[in-house]
Design a protein around this motif. Structure first.
Motif, short mmCIF file in Angstrom:
data_model
loop_
_atom_site.label_atom_id
_atom_site.label_comp_id
_atom_site.label_asym_id
_atom_site.label_seq_id
_atom_site.Cartn_x
_atom_site.Cartn_y
_atom_site.Cartn_z
N VAL A 1 30.45 36.59 35.17
CA VAL A 1 31.89 36.61 35.40
C VAL A 1 32.52 35.31 34.92
O VAL A 1 32.07 34.22 35.32
CB VAL A 1 32.18 36.80 36.91
N PRO A 2 33.52 35.37 34.06
CA PRO A 2 34.16 34.13 33.59
C PRO A 2 35.00 33.49 34.69
O PRO A 2 35.48 34.17 35.61
CB PRO A 2 35.03 34.61 32.42
N LEU A 3 35.20 32.18 34.59
CA LEU A 3 36.04 31.42 35.51
C LEU A 3 35.64 31.62 36.97
O LEU A 3 36.48 31.73 37.87
CB LEU A 3 37.52 31.80 35.31
N TYR A 4 34.34 31.71 37.19
CA TYR A 4 33.82 31.84 38.55
C TYR A 4 34.09 30.55 39.33
O TYR A 4 33.99 29.45 38.77
CB TYR A 4 32.31 32.10 38.48
N PRO A 5 34.48 30.59 40.62
CA PRO A 5 34.63 31.77 41.48
C PRO A 5 36.05 32.32 41.54
O PRO A 5 36.34 33.22 42.33
CB PRO A 5 34.23 31.22 42.85
N ALA A 6 36.96 31.79 40.69
CA ALA A 6 38.36 32.23 40.77
C ALA A 6 38.48 33.73 40.48
O ALA A 6 39.24 34.43 41.16
CB ALA A 6 39.20 31.42 39.78
N THR A 7 37.74 34.21 39.49
CA THR A 7 37.88 35.62 39.09
C THR A 7 37.52 36.60 40.21
O THR A 7 38.32 37.48 40.53
CB THR A 7 37.04 35.90 37.83
N PRO A 8 36.34 36.49 40.84
CA PRO A 8 36.07 37.44 41.93
C PRO A 8 36.99 37.27 43.12
O PRO A 8 37.34 38.25 43.80
CB PRO A 8 34.61 37.15 42.30
N LEU A 9 37.45 36.03 43.39
CA LEU A 9 38.39 35.83 44.50
C LEU A 9 39.73 36.50 44.19
O LEU A 9 40.35 37.12 45.08
CB LEU A 9 38.59 34.34 44.75
N LEU A 10 40.18 36.38 42.95
CA LEU A 10 41.40 37.09 42.55
C LEU A 10 41.21 38.59 42.62
O LEU A 10 42.13 39.34 42.99
CB LEU A 10 41.83 36.67 41.15
N GLY A 11 40.01 39.06 42.26
CA GLY A 11 39.72 40.48 42.37
C GLY A 11 39.86 40.97 43.79
O GLY A 11 40.45 42.03 44.05
N VAL A 12 39.33 40.20 44.74
CA VAL A 12 39.47 40.56 46.16
C VAL A 12 40.94 40.56 46.57
O VAL A 12 41.42 41.47 47.26
CB VAL A 12 38.68 39.57 47.05
N GLY A 13 41.68 39.55 46.12
CA GLY A 13 43.09 39.45 46.47
C GLY A 13 43.91 40.63 45.97
O GLY A 13 44.72 41.20 46.71
N PHE A 14 43.72 41.00 44.72
CA PHE A 14 44.45 42.14 44.16
C PHE A 14 44.08 43.44 44.89
O PHE A 14 44.94 44.28 45.15
CB PHE A 14 44.15 42.28 42.67
N CYS A 15 42.81 43.60 45.20
CA CYS A 15 42.38 44.80 45.93
C CYS A 15 43.05 44.89 47.30
O CYS A 15 43.54 45.95 47.70
CB CYS A 15 40.86 44.82 46.10
N LEU A 16 43.09 43.75 48.01
CA LEU A 16 43.71 43.74 49.33
C LEU A 16 45.21 44.02 49.23
O LEU A 16 45.78 44.72 50.07
CB LEU A 16 43.47 42.39 50.01
N TYR A 17 45.85 43.51 48.19
CA TYR A 17 47.29 43.76 48.01
C TYR A 17 47.55 45.25 47.80
O TYR A 17 48.45 45.84 48.42
CB TYR A 17 47.83 42.96 46.83
N LEU A 18 46.78 45.87 46.93
CA LEU A 18 46.98 47.30 46.67
C LEU A 18 46.61 48.14 47.88
O LEU A 18 47.22 49.19 48.13
CB LEU A 18 46.19 47.73 45.44
N MET A 19 45.61 47.69 48.65
CA MET A 19 45.29 48.40 49.89
C MET A 19 46.48 48.33 50.86
O MET A 19 46.82 49.32 51.51
CB MET A 19 44.05 47.78 50.53
N TYR A 20 47.11 47.18 50.94
CA TYR A 20 48.29 47.02 51.80
C TYR A 20 49.41 47.97 51.37
O TYR A 20 50.10 48.57 52.21
CB TYR A 20 48.77 45.57 51.73
#
Length: 479
Positions: A412-431
């Motif tokens: 994963v590029p730009l680790y750990p920012a990329t997976p953390l952003l992935g979690v953030g976007f997922c939580l936003y769409l879940m909301y």
């Protein structure tokens, strides 16, 4: 054994036989077949049927919604690419969570995958039924009786076409992976050709004024449109379920995932702009067969709409095929681990496919397809899928720390920012799915925990192996 019961990636690969022929499965899928399989799993109901819902929420700004949904998928696609290359097994998100987050979480991820793969098969099949009627009306001037082409929730009695497409996909999957891969590739090429032809027609009639106002519902509309658009991307992770049937999974699975996301995003944005630019957002929104309608309006003939309807019938059928494939392979992995009954792990020596598991999946998910409306399951599928994606992103982080020496063909590029952003976007769409969906999801997870406690935890093979090892260690000391 720790309470979390974490299974190492090396044990997952060894038990599955992923570096050789795994449990009777045969390696027949190359990179092209994997890309076609991914396109087959993604492009279907979301764009042919769901586009109207996204446009109804966001208007012409649906393009932004598609891009935001794609960004969410890209972050998570990086996570799937890393773990799919490092742990090339059939379990996909379930296996990744088992290695990164432990058995209980893995079971709940597998439970959520019943929404992404299993229940979405029902939703997709309902969309297929709508386009079958559209095609029959265009070509023959007839339609199936409403009582036989819609469930009770839509004013009918039983959705027979939805049952038929699931049955056909089940039969093809039971015949063998090679046959299924060829059919999926052919259908993927055909539906891409139809959508490209649609774009050509739409852009021919393009009018700038149809894109204004660009965002009639503001940021709220874009957010709601993004949640609706996300359903159009569900399925890209199905590529990782082919880990034991790909010829070179460690190299090809990461490449296939990233190629699919890029290709599909460009295609969706082009289709949305072409459709709205040709007739306007008000005309596209809330029309189940919007693409056929656009072509009919532009060409003044039903022939073009019939071609689009035919493309939709083929496209959605390929989604049913690909997603059912993924579901059976995930259940096979869970069955190997003892978390669900052993019938799902049995592979036919003649066809090298899980025949019994495929048959059970087909029967179980034909029932909601026959009797449930499409809208009843879309949001629940979306929130379940987002939850599994968030778990995969977290698994990347935990495995980077716990297994730093794990062979990774993609990182994963730009680790750990990329997976953390992935979690953030997922939580936003879940909301954005809303309180009612969250309540349904909470009930669904609670049922999953009960099933795990009643069956999975007691039958876990990892737990039994650990107990046996502990007993073996104590024997010399007692002697």
């Amino acid at each position: 054994m720790p309470a979390s019961r974490v299974k190492s990636p090396h044990l997952l690969v060894a038990e599955s036989g992923a570096d050789r022929e795994g449990h009777g499965l045969k390696r027949t899928m190359g990179l092209f077949q994997l890309v076609c399989f991914g396109v087959g799993a993604i492009v279907g109901t979301g764009i042919f049927v769901g586009l109207s819902d996204s446009v109804a929420e966001a208007g012409p700004a649906v393009v932004v919604s598609f891009v935001l949904a794609a960004i969410t998928c890209v972050f998570t696609a990086f996570a799937f690419a890393e773990l799919g290359g490092a742990i090339p097994v059939s379990g996909s998100s379930y296996s990744f969570a088992y290695a990164g987050l432990g058995e209980r979480t893995a079971f709940l991820v597998g439970w959520c995958l019943l929404l992404e793969y299993g229940v979405s098969v029902s939703a997709v099949a309902v969309g297929w039924s709508q386009y079958v009627n559209e095609l029959l009306d265009t070509v023959l001037g007839v339609q199936l009786p409403h009582a036989l082409s819609a469930g009770p929730g839509d004013g009918g009695a039983v959705n027979l076409p939805a049952v038929v497409v699931i049955a056909l996909a089940s039969v093809l999957l039971m015949r063998g992976v090679r046959e299924s891969a060829r059919a999926t590739a052919a259908m993927a090429v055909l539906k891409l050709a139809v959508l490209l032809a649609f774009c050509a027609i739409g852009f021919y009639a393009f009018q700038d004024g149809n894109l204004t106002p660009f965002s009639p519902a503001g940021l709220g509309g874009i957010g709601a449109g993004t949640t609706a658009a996300f359903f159009s991307y569900i399925g890209f992770d199905a590529i990782t379920t082919a880990g034991e049937e790909a010829k070179n999974p460690r190299r090809d699975i990461p490449v296939a995932i990233l190629v699919c996301i890029g290709l599909v995003t460009l295609l969706y944005c082009a289709v949305a702009v072409a459709a709205i630019g040709a007739v306007g957002g008000d005309q596209v929104g809330n029309r189940p067969a919007a693409l056929s309608y656009v072509v009919d309006r532009v060409t003044g003939s039903a022939i073009g709409g019939g071609v689009v309807a035919f493309g939709a019938v083929v496209a959605i059928a390929s989604v049913v095929l690909a997603v059912m494939y993924g579901q059976t392979r995930i259940l096979m992995s869970m069955s190997r681990d003892g978390l669900i009954p052993r019938v799902f792990e049995k592979v036919s020596p003649r066809t090298a496919t899980p025949v019994a598991g495929t048959l059970i999946v087909g029967v179980v998910f034909a029932l909601p397809a026959a009797f449930a409306p499409l809208d009843a399951v879309v949001n629940l599928c979306t929130i379940g899928t987002l939850a599994t994606m968030a778990a995969v992103n977290v698994s990347v982080i935990t495995l980077r720390r716990r297994e730093p020496g794990l062979a990774r063909t993609f990182r994963v590029p730009l680790y750990p920012a990329t997976p953390l952003l992935g979690v953030g976007f997922c939580l936003y769409l879940m909301y954005e799915t809303g309180g009612a969906t969250w309540l349904q999801f909470a009930v669904f997870l609670a049922v999953g925990l009960l099933v795990y406690s009643a069956y999975g935890r007691r039958h876990s093979r990892l737990a039994r192996t650990a107990v046996s090892a502990d007993d073996a260690e104590r024997v010399p000391q007692e002697a």
